[in-house]
Design a protein around this motif. Structure first.
Motif, PDB file in Angstrom:
ATOM      1  N   UNK A 120       0.957  -1.063  -0.088  1.00  0.00           N
ATOM      2  CA  UNK A 120      -0.008  -0.092  -0.024  1.00  0.00           C
ATOM      3  C   UNK A 120       0.792   1.216  -0.075  1.00  0.00           C
ATOM      4  N   UNK A 121       1.975   1.118   0.885  1.00  0.00           N
ATOM      5  CA  UNK A 121       2.714   2.453   0.798  1.00  0.00           C
ATOM      6  C   UNK A 121       3.526   2.592  -0.343  1.00  0.00           C
ATOM      7  N   UNK A 122       3.992   1.457  -1.235  1.00  0.00           N
ATOM      8  CA  UNK A 122       4.668   1.640  -2.388  1.00  0.00           C
ATOM      9  C   UNK A 122       3.712   2.090  -3.510  1.00  0.00           C
ATOM     10  N   UNK A 123       2.337   1.833  -3.444  1.00  0.00           N
ATOM     11  CA  UNK A 123       1.636   2.231  -4.295  1.00  0.00           C
ATOM     12  C   UNK A 123       1.245   3.957  -4.131  1.00  0.00           C
ATOM     13  N   UNK A 124       1.354   4.393  -2.765  1.00  0.00           N
ATOM     14  CA  UNK A 124       1.090   5.634  -2.576  1.00  0.00           C
ATOM     15  C   UNK A 124       2.143   6.581  -3.101  1.00  0.00           C
ATOM     16  N   UNK A 125       3.343   6.044  -2.968  1.00  0.00           N
ATOM     17  CA  UNK A 125       4.411   6.872  -3.315  1.00  0.00           C
ATOM     18  C   UNK A 125       4.385   6.936  -4.980  1.00  0.00           C
ATOM     19  N   UNK A 126       4.289   5.691  -5.607  1.00  0.00           N
ATOM     20  CA  UNK A 126       4.228   5.799  -7.056  1.00  0.00           C
ATOM     21  C   UNK A 126       3.217   6.701  -7.469  1.00  0.00           C
ATOM     22  N   UNK A 127       2.072   6.552  -7.094  1.00  0.00           N
ATOM     23  CA  UNK A 127       0.832   7.489  -7.338  1.00  0.00           C
ATOM     24  C   UNK A 127       0.978   8.833  -7.216  1.00  0.00           C
ATOM     25  N   UNK A 128       1.723   9.196  -5.924  1.00  0.00           N
ATOM     26  CA  UNK A 128       2.219  10.326  -5.952  1.00  0.00           C
ATOM     27  C   UNK A 128       3.092  11.153  -6.732  1.00  0.00           C
ATOM     28  N   UNK A 137       9.511  11.174   7.572  1.00  0.00           N
ATOM     29  CA  UNK A 137       9.024  11.804   6.337  1.00  0.00           C
ATOM     30  C   UNK A 137       7.974  10.991   5.809  1.00  0.00           C
ATOM     31  N   UNK A 138       7.882   9.699   6.055  1.00  0.00           N
ATOM     32  CA  UNK A 138       7.119   9.052   5.211  1.00  0.00           C
ATOM     33  C   UNK A 138       5.661   9.056   5.908  1.00  0.00           C
ATOM     34  N   UNK A 139       5.440   9.272   7.050  1.00  0.00           N
ATOM     35  CA  UNK A 139       4.263   9.469   7.951  1.00  0.00           C
ATOM     36  C   UNK A 139       3.666  10.823   7.375  1.00  0.00           C
ATOM     37  N   UNK A 140       4.661  11.938   7.478  1.00  0.00           N
ATOM     38  CA  UNK A 140       4.112  13.198   6.829  1.00  0.00           C
ATOM     39  C   UNK A 140       3.736  12.972   5.429  1.00  0.00           C
ATOM     40  N   UNK A 141       4.413  12.218   4.267  1.00  0.00           N
ATOM     41  CA  UNK A 141       3.793  12.280   3.065  1.00  0.00           C
ATOM     42  C   UNK A 141       2.441  11.654   3.211  1.00  0.00           C
ATOM     43  N   UNK A 142       2.242  10.437   3.918  1.00  0.00           N
ATOM     44  CA  UNK A 142       0.910   9.784   4.067  1.00  0.00           C
ATOM     45  C   UNK A 142      -0.035  10.709   4.641  1.00  0.00           C
ATOM     46  N   UNK A 143       0.322  11.464   5.673  1.00  0.00           N
ATOM     47  CA  UNK A 143      -0.845  12.443   6.124  1.00  0.00           C
ATOM     48  C   UNK A 143      -1.267  13.414   4.964  1.00  0.00           C
ATOM     49  N   UNK A 144      -0.331  14.016   4.414  1.00  0.00           N
ATOM     50  CA  UNK A 144      -0.528  14.974   3.368  1.00  0.00           C
ATOM     51  C   UNK A 144      -1.427  14.337   2.087  1.00  0.00           C
ATOM     52  N   UNK A 145      -1.073  13.091   1.659  1.00  0.00           N
ATOM     53  CA  UNK A 145      -1.859  12.388   0.609  1.00  0.00           C
ATOM     54  C   UNK A 145      -3.327  12.011   1.400  1.00  0.00           C
ATOM     55  N   UNK A 146      -3.499  11.825   2.410  1.00  0.00           N
ATOM     56  CA  UNK A 146      -4.850  11.444   3.128  1.00  0.00           C
ATOM     57  C   UNK A 146      -5.531  12.779   3.187  1.00  0.00           C
ATOM     58  N   UNK A 147      -4.839  13.810   3.482  1.00  0.00           N
ATOM     59  CA  UNK A 147      -5.620  15.405   3.445  1.00  0.00           C
ATOM     60  C   UNK A 147      -5.993  15.527   2.261  1.00  0.00           C
ATOM     61  N   UNK A 205      -7.288  13.442   0.078  1.00  0.00           N
ATOM     62  CA  UNK A 205      -8.239  12.685  -0.387  1.00  0.00           C
ATOM     63  C   UNK A 205      -7.890  11.682  -1.430  1.00  0.00           C
ATOM     64  N   UNK A 206      -6.377  11.444  -1.365  1.00  0.00           N
ATOM     65  CA  UNK A 206      -5.832  10.387  -2.129  1.00  0.00           C
ATOM     66  C   UNK A 206      -5.534   9.160  -1.543  1.00  0.00           C
ATOM     67  N   UNK A 207      -5.983   8.951  -0.351  1.00  0.00           N
ATOM     68  CA  UNK A 207      -5.627   7.750   0.552  1.00  0.00           C
ATOM     69  C   UNK A 207      -6.781   7.551   1.498  1.00  0.00           C
ATOM     70  N   UNK A 208      -7.407   6.449   1.355  1.00  0.00           N
ATOM     71  CA  UNK A 208      -8.780   6.124   2.256  1.00  0.00           C
ATOM     72  C   UNK A 208      -8.177   6.303   3.658  1.00  0.00           C
ATOM     73  N   UNK A 209      -9.242   6.551   4.647  1.00  0.00           N
ATOM     74  CA  UNK A 209      -9.182   6.683   5.795  1.00  0.00           C
ATOM     75  C   UNK A 209      -8.450   5.472   6.537  1.00  0.00           C
ATOM     76  N   UNK A 210      -8.937   4.368   6.361  1.00  0.00           N
ATOM     77  CA  UNK A 210      -8.683   3.044   6.900  1.00  0.00           C
ATOM     78  C   UNK A 210      -7.173   2.763   6.630  1.00  0.00           C
TER      79      UNK A 210
END
Length: 254
Positions: free
Chosen positions: A63-71, A132-142, A144-149
């Protein structure tokens, strides 16, 4: 009449100059905004590429790899919209789409989990990457590119990785304190680690092994201290007995 025509012509010319300047300023503003936008996307891509380089040192989930590549893909799309003639962007988009397909179909996280940091500096580096990964994850969630769960699950997983890094480093420092005969310091660190782990409801297998290691080191330290105290007590008793023997032994007649 001639003077009137001249004044009208001058006025029209001034008006055209003003309109031209306004248009030029608007175009310059647009170009500046475009450059700033492209620079922002490039910086985001560079940051994300740097985070991806650490995938060999930290256990990145699918999931994290997909989030980073989609970013990266989202940034490239913005760049393409604002600079459609850039062939390098178009090529990179094709590459990132292939990588996304490969990740979705074949990516598997390493089962062995986190590799213990090699040094204090390495531990600090890994902790910075996770932050930094947690910051990126939070930014992508804000955005709405990453679901809450997904956000909750991945953020908690990264939080536990931070804990593993700190505990692995703590075990190493406790061992060094033990070897340097700083038993009180070693005990303090081991007990601190166990106190942190004890209330955790979602310990994975690696955290359970770390907890067992901490307890084993603490038991070893306790046993060693008990043995030292026992040996010291035996020496004191032996010395006391020797002193008593000397005190009450028969006096020699000269």
């Amino acid at each position: 009449m001639t003077l009137t025509l001249v004044l009208i012509a001058i006025g029209a010319l001034l008006f055209l100059v003003i309109i031209y300047n306004i248009i030029q300023q608007y175009r310059q503003k647009q170009e500046a905004e475009k450059r700033a936008l492209l620079l922002k996307q490039k910086n985001i891509i560079s940051e994300t590429d740097e985070l991806l380089l650490n995938a060999s040192q930290l256990p990145y989930s699918k999931a994290l790899m997909l989030i980073l590549h989609n970013r990266i893909h989202a940034c490239l799309q913005i760049m393409q919209q604002n600079d459609p003639r850039n062939s390098q962007v178009e090529t990179r988009i094709g590459n990132i789409r292939e990588q996304l397909t490969q990740l979705k179909d074949h990516y598997q996280m390493e089962s062995e989990g986190l590799k213990p940091p090699e040094s204090d500096q390495h531990a600090i580096h890994l902790l910075q990457v996770v932050k930094r990964l947690r910051a990126v994850l939070r930014a992508e969630h804000n955005k709405r590119k990453v679901g809450t769960q997904t956000f909750i699950h991945e953020d908690r997983r990264l939080e536990l990785i931070q804990l593993k890094i700190n505990l692995s480093n703590l075990i190493k420092r406790a061992r060094m304190a033990f070897e340097n005969r700083e038993n009180a310091l070693a005990r303090q660190m081991l007990e601190k680690g166990l106190k942190v782990l004890e209330p955790l409801p979602d310990k994975d297998e690696q955290l359970k092994r770390i907890e067992e290691t901490l307890q084993a080191r603490l038991d070893e330290l306790t046993n060693k201290q008990s043995k030292v105290q026992q040996e010291q007590q035996e020496r004191e008793e032996q010395q006391e007995s020797s002193e008593l023997d000397m005190l009450f032994q028969p006096k020699r007649k000269w």
